[in-house]
Design a protein around this motif. Sequence first.
Motif, PDB file in Angstrom:
ATOM      1  N   ALA A 216       0.831  -1.201   0.000  1.00 21.33           N
ATOM      2  CA  ALA A 216       0.000   0.000   0.000  1.00 21.33           C
ATOM      3  C   ALA A 216       0.869   1.256   0.000  1.00 21.33           C
ATOM      4  O   ALA A 216       1.852   1.353   0.740  1.00 21.33           O
ATOM      5  CB  ALA A 216      -0.918  -0.010   1.229  1.00 21.33           C
ATOM      6  N   GLY A 217       0.513   2.213  -0.845  1.00 26.29           N
ATOM      7  CA  GLY A 217       1.245   3.472  -0.915  1.00 26.29           C
ATOM      8  C   GLY A 217       2.531   3.412  -1.693  1.00 26.29           C
ATOM      9  O   GLY A 217       3.344   4.341  -1.628  1.00 26.29           O
ATOM     10  N   CYS A 218       2.737   2.351  -2.474  1.00 31.31           N
ATOM     11  CA  CYS A 218       4.033   2.175  -3.143  1.00 31.31           C
ATOM     12  C   CYS A 218       4.229   3.071  -4.364  1.00 31.31           C
ATOM     13  O   CYS A 218       5.357   3.231  -4.835  1.00 31.31           O
ATOM     14  CB  CYS A 218       4.222   0.716  -3.556  1.00 31.31           C
ATOM     15  N   ASP A 219       3.167   3.665  -4.900  1.00 29.23           N
ATOM     16  CA  ASP A 219       3.307   4.425  -6.143  1.00 29.23           C
ATOM     17  C   ASP A 219       4.321   5.560  -6.003  1.00 29.23           C
ATOM     18  O   ASP A 219       5.133   5.801  -6.905  1.00 29.23           O
ATOM     19  CB  ASP A 219       1.956   4.995  -6.579  1.00 29.23           C
ATOM     20  N   GLY A 220       4.277   6.264  -4.887  1.00 28.03           N
ATOM     21  CA  GLY A 220       5.223   7.354  -4.686  1.00 28.03           C
ATOM     22  C   GLY A 220       6.656   6.871  -4.574  1.00 28.03           C
ATOM     23  O   GLY A 220       7.591   7.557  -4.999  1.00 28.03           O
ATOM     24  N   VAL A 221       6.848   5.671  -3.998  1.00 24.01           N
ATOM     25  CA  VAL A 221       8.186   5.087  -3.882  1.00 24.01           C
ATOM     26  C   VAL A 221       8.712   4.722  -5.265  1.00 24.01           C
ATOM     27  O   VAL A 221       9.876   4.972  -5.602  1.00 24.01           O
ATOM     28  CB  VAL A 221       8.162   3.857  -2.965  1.00 24.01           C
ATOM     29  N   ARG A 222       7.861   4.127  -6.073  1.00 27.84           N
ATOM     30  CA  ARG A 222       8.257   3.748  -7.425  1.00 27.84           C
ATOM     31  C   ARG A 222       8.603   4.988  -8.255  1.00 27.84           C
ATOM     32  O   ARG A 222       9.597   4.990  -8.992  1.00 27.84           O
ATOM     33  CB  ARG A 222       7.142   2.933  -8.079  1.00 27.84           C
ATOM     34  N   ASP A 223       7.798   6.042  -8.131  1.00 28.29           N
ATOM     35  CA  ASP A 223       8.113   7.291  -8.830  1.00 28.29           C
ATOM     36  C   ASP A 223       9.461   7.843  -8.388  1.00 28.29           C
ATOM     37  O   ASP A 223      10.250   8.331  -9.203  1.00 28.29           O
ATOM     38  CB  ASP A 223       7.030   8.341  -8.563  1.00 28.29           C
ATOM     39  N   PHE A 224       9.724   7.769  -7.096  1.00 29.54           N
ATOM     40  CA  PHE A 224      10.968   8.250  -6.492  1.00 29.54           C
ATOM     41  C   PHE A 224      12.173   7.572  -7.148  1.00 29.54           C
ATOM     42  O   PHE A 224      13.145   8.235  -7.545  1.00 29.54           O
ATOM     43  CB  PHE A 224      10.900   7.941  -4.993  1.00 29.54           C
ATOM     44  N   VAL A 225      12.119   6.250  -7.290  1.00 35.83           N
ATOM     45  CA  VAL A 225      13.236   5.492  -7.848  1.00 35.83           C
ATOM     46  C   VAL A 225      13.368   5.724  -9.353  1.00 35.83           C
ATOM     47  O   VAL A 225      14.471   5.947  -9.871  1.00 35.83           O
ATOM     48  CB  VAL A 225      13.083   3.997  -7.527  1.00 35.83           C
ATOM     49  N   VAL A 226      12.256   5.689 -10.073  1.00 36.48           N
ATOM     50  CA  VAL A 226      12.319   5.905 -11.521  1.00 36.48           C
ATOM     51  C   VAL A 226      12.846   7.296 -11.830  1.00 36.48           C
ATOM     52  O   VAL A 226      13.677   7.479 -12.739  1.00 36.48           O
ATOM     53  CB  VAL A 226      10.930   5.684 -12.156  1.00 36.48           C
ATOM     54  N   GLU A 227      12.398   8.306 -11.082  1.00 37.36           N
ATOM     55  CA  GLU A 227      12.914   9.664 -11.288  1.00 37.36           C
ATOM     56  C   GLU A 227      14.416   9.736 -11.039  1.00 37.36           C
ATOM     57  O   GLU A 227      15.136  10.476 -11.712  1.00 37.36           O
ATOM     58  CB  GLU A 227      12.184  10.647 -10.371  1.00 37.36           C
ATOM     59  N   ASN A 228      14.895   8.960 -10.086  1.00 37.98           N
ATOM     60  CA  ASN A 228      16.329   8.946  -9.808  1.00 37.98           C
ATOM     61  C   ASN A 228      17.106   8.381 -10.978  1.00 37.98           C
ATOM     62  O   ASN A 228      18.132   8.933 -11.397  1.00 37.98           O
ATOM     63  CB  ASN A 228      16.595   8.150  -8.531  1.00 37.98           C
ATOM     64  N   VAL A 229      16.615   7.277 -11.537  1.00 42.64           N
ATOM     65  CA  VAL A 229      17.250   6.680 -12.714  1.00 42.64           C
ATOM     66  C   VAL A 229      17.328   7.696 -13.852  1.00 42.64           C
ATOM     67  O   VAL A 229      18.389   7.910 -14.460  1.00 42.64           O
ATOM     68  CB  VAL A 229      16.461   5.429 -13.169  1.00 42.64           C
ATOM     69  N   LEU A 230      16.205   8.332 -14.143  1.00 48.63           N
ATOM     70  CA  LEU A 230      16.159   9.266 -15.267  1.00 48.63           C
ATOM     71  C   LEU A 230      17.063  10.470 -15.040  1.00 48.63           C
ATOM     72  O   LEU A 230      17.673  10.984 -15.981  1.00 48.63           O
ATOM     73  CB  LEU A 230      14.713   9.722 -15.500  1.00 48.63           C
ATOM     74  N   MET A 231      17.166  10.902 -13.789  1.00 46.52           N
ATOM     75  CA  MET A 231      18.027  12.046 -13.498  1.00 46.52           C
ATOM     76  C   MET A 231      19.476  11.768 -13.858  1.00 46.52           C
ATOM     77  O   MET A 231      20.153  12.611 -14.463  1.00 46.52           O
ATOM     78  CB  MET A 231      17.933  12.425 -12.016  1.00 46.52           C
ATOM     79  N   TRP A 232      19.982  10.602 -13.490  1.00 45.05           N
ATOM     80  CA  TRP A 232      21.393  10.307 -13.783  1.00 45.05           C
ATOM     81  C   TRP A 232      21.661  10.310 -15.283  1.00 45.05           C
ATOM     82  O   TRP A 232      22.678  10.841 -15.744  1.00 45.05           O
ATOM     83  CB  TRP A 232      21.788   8.962 -13.181  1.00 45.05           C
ATOM     84  N   PHE A 233      20.756   9.728 -16.044  1.00 46.51           N
ATOM     85  CA  PHE A 233      20.932   9.703 -17.494  1.00 46.51           C
ATOM     86  C   PHE A 233      20.754  11.090 -18.109  1.00 46.51           C
ATOM     87  O   PHE A 233      21.566  11.537 -18.915  1.00 46.51           O
ATOM     88  CB  PHE A 233      19.914   8.740 -18.125  1.00 46.51           C
ATOM     89  N   ARG A 234      19.695  11.755 -17.737  1.00 47.73           N
ATOM     90  CA  ARG A 234      19.302  13.003 -18.388  1.00 47.73           C
ATOM     91  C   ARG A 234      20.157  14.195 -17.943  1.00 47.73           C
ATOM     92  O   ARG A 234      20.652  14.964 -18.772  1.00 47.73           O
ATOM     93  CB  ARG A 234      17.822  13.274 -18.054  1.00 47.73           C
ATOM     94  N   ASP A 235      20.335  14.362 -16.636  1.00 49.65           N
ATOM     95  CA  ASP A 235      20.952  15.574 -16.095  1.00 49.65           C
ATOM     96  C   ASP A 235      22.447  15.431 -15.828  1.00 49.65           C
ATOM     97  O   ASP A 235      23.135  16.438 -15.675  1.00 49.65           O
ATOM     98  CB  ASP A 235      20.244  15.982 -14.798  1.00 49.65           C
ATOM     99  N   PHE A 236      22.943  14.191 -15.761  1.00 48.85           N
ATOM    100  CA  PHE A 236      24.370  13.967 -15.527  1.00 48.85           C
ATOM    101  C   PHE A 236      25.041  13.258 -16.697  1.00 48.85           C
ATOM    102  O   PHE A 236      26.244  13.020 -16.655  1.00 48.85           O
ATOM    103  CB  PHE A 236      24.578  13.168 -14.234  1.00 48.85           C
ATOM    104  N   HIS A 237      24.277  12.911 -17.722  1.00 45.40           N
ATOM    105  CA  HIS A 237      24.794  12.263 -18.935  1.00 45.40           C
ATOM    106  C   HIS A 237      25.520  10.956 -18.634  1.00 45.40           C
ATOM    107  O   HIS A 237      26.444  10.563 -19.366  1.00 45.40           O
ATOM    108  CB  HIS A 237      25.679  13.225 -19.719  1.00 45.40           C
ATOM    109  N   ILE A 238      25.136  10.294 -17.544  1.00 48.95           N
ATOM    110  CA  ILE A 238      25.674   8.974 -17.243  1.00 48.95           C
ATOM    111  C   ILE A 238      25.295   8.020 -18.375  1.00 48.95           C
ATOM    112  O   ILE A 238      24.194   8.081 -18.918  1.00 48.95           O
ATOM    113  CB  ILE A 238      25.120   8.471 -15.896  1.00 48.95           C
ATOM    114  N   ASP A 239      26.205   7.123 -18.738  1.00 52.95           N
ATOM    115  CA  ASP A 239      25.987   6.221 -19.874  1.00 52.95           C
ATOM    116  C   ASP A 239      25.350   4.899 -19.475  1.00 52.95           C
ATOM    117  O   ASP A 239      24.649   4.275 -20.276  1.00 52.95           O
ATOM    118  CB  ASP A 239      27.326   5.944 -20.567  1.00 52.95           C
ATOM    119  N   ALA A 240      25.612   4.455 -18.256  1.00 56.36           N
ATOM    120  CA  ALA A 240      25.064   3.179 -17.792  1.00 56.36           C
ATOM    121  C   ALA A 240      24.944   3.213 -16.279  1.00 56.36           C
ATOM    122  O   ALA A 240      25.746   3.860 -15.596  1.00 56.36           O
ATOM    123  CB  ALA A 240      25.952   2.010 -18.229  1.00 56.36           C
TER     124      ALA A 240
END
Length: 598
Positions: free
Chosen positions: A231-255
């Motif tokens: 219960a209430g996991c949607d915000g946690v999942r958003d938290f993690v997915v946003e973190n993944v996207l940040m590294w790729f998008r804003d830091f240009h991490i390759d992998a």
Amino acid sequence: MQGLRRTIGLNFNEHQQAVINIWAPNAKRLSVKTASSIVVLQQQPHGYWGATSNELSEGEEYWLLLDEQLLPDPTALSQPRGVHGPSMALSLGYAWTDADWCNPALEDYLIYELHTGTFSPEGDFNGIAARLDHLLELGITAIEVMPIASFPGERNWGYDGVFPFAVQHSYGGAAGLQQLVDLCHAKGLAVILDVVYNHMGPEGNYLNEFGPFFTSKYQTPWGEAINFDDAGCDGVRDFVVENVLMWFRDFHIDALRLDAVHAIRDFSARHILQEIRLQTDELMKQTGRVYYLIAECDLNDPRYISDLSKNGMGMDAQWVDEFHHALRVSAGEPRKGYYADFSGLAQLAKSFQDAYVYTGAYSEERQKRFGRAATAHPAKQFVVFSQNHDQIGNRMLAERSSALYSFEMQKLLAAAVLLSPFIPLLFMGEEWGAGSPFLYFVSHTEEELIAKVREGRKAEFAAMHLNGTAPDPQDEQTFLDSKLNWEELEGQQQQQLFKWYKQLIALRKHEELLRRPELSAVRCQVFEEQKCLLIERGLSGSKAFICCLFNFSNTRQQLAVPAHMTLIEKIADSAVGNGNTLTSFQPESFLAYSAYYV
């Protein structure tokens, strides 16, 4: 749908207004408090609180006022005063110069794992930047940086991070990481970042004050599991997915290297790894760049590296500990702890051909049948090594290969990894036989936690049947002892080893039969009595191949040329003076010939 802008936390729009969106379903009231203002957030659907304000500026410190409690922001981009201090408002804008950068194909990755704090005397991103030319000379194509999310104090392996979006301030913060990645791309190096989504560290972990970030449904080695399906996991999942996207998008991490995904508990119809894969694919469409997801997983389950279309998790590749274990036992590692399941050469040969060693056989250590064959999965989906941070640091005294094996055996181990069909990974300093250990170190501030860490390490080594006392993880000297000593590289033997690593990497890069990893064309022959292993590396439909021979024994061996092959030219020989032949094979050495099938 996440896109080209971070949608959670405190961010700045094109008008330099602060756009705030915090997931805090536990809150009755939530505000952002600075030294001079309070911005009251408005309750939004699904547990979010938000506002747009002119009251905040970049570089300003702030707290979140949750009801009556002042807390740092769990989505903060900077924690300059540590995990218990205020957060700092940042924009991730950066003047990138890597528009022409192209992420190499995964099979062209030659990975160098490093820890920011111990890689250089400086212990920060500038220290890494100053030594990139050394890695280029070596022939590395990608660096892998151990976790840099903010952790307690200034000394930590990185797996105790509690602010996943905030780059450790003592390393150089967000701007320092962006500058390092930009420089790496200018020099032709890809950057892999180690991230941790299976647990959070204990000290400075305020997440449960905001919402149900953890669940008691499952227990992990670190306590309650991160809540990906309760219960209430949607915000946690958003938290993690946003973190993944940040590294790729804003830091240009390759992998990204995702730590211990086998410890993620998620029975959702769409597993969090699948969600990460889908969102990463969408980001690739939006940016036109390629990003890889590399998992650490010890389940020998090919589903993790199978496509979403096959109900797989969609990871591009995974680490293979079993190759390491079979290799080390072949080299003489005592069969204790997790090495107890490995007998040596026959299993190493299996790993050369199949990646996994256990593919349904009974495991004495696990006391069950274990694993499933990764049939039809290409070699580029497996990362192998003879050393890494875990395999060194999990030893009580954290000895590297240089303290455990002869100089000749170190060269043999390097050849096994670098001329395997898989993606090779080196651990910082192994290319010259660094003498410093890589001990486990922390800098917690809570005495009860420090005591638990010490006791936990003792229990871990007892399970490995080791006697004695490990260095104190909290002692700063433990950290200092783990720093690389770059002056060692000037030694004669260290230079010899460095040149050998360069030779092997160049051979892998320039010899087509080694550069194109094709598992179906790998053949192995085990000489148990002589403790020798012969590996044939070729391409389907070709009569040409490379014959790689490993002598793990401590005596000279006599081997006849197999009837199905004709040797053409010796292309690598680890023995001093190039004295090896198949009929006179020196102890603890490696030999390679170009050859063709009769």
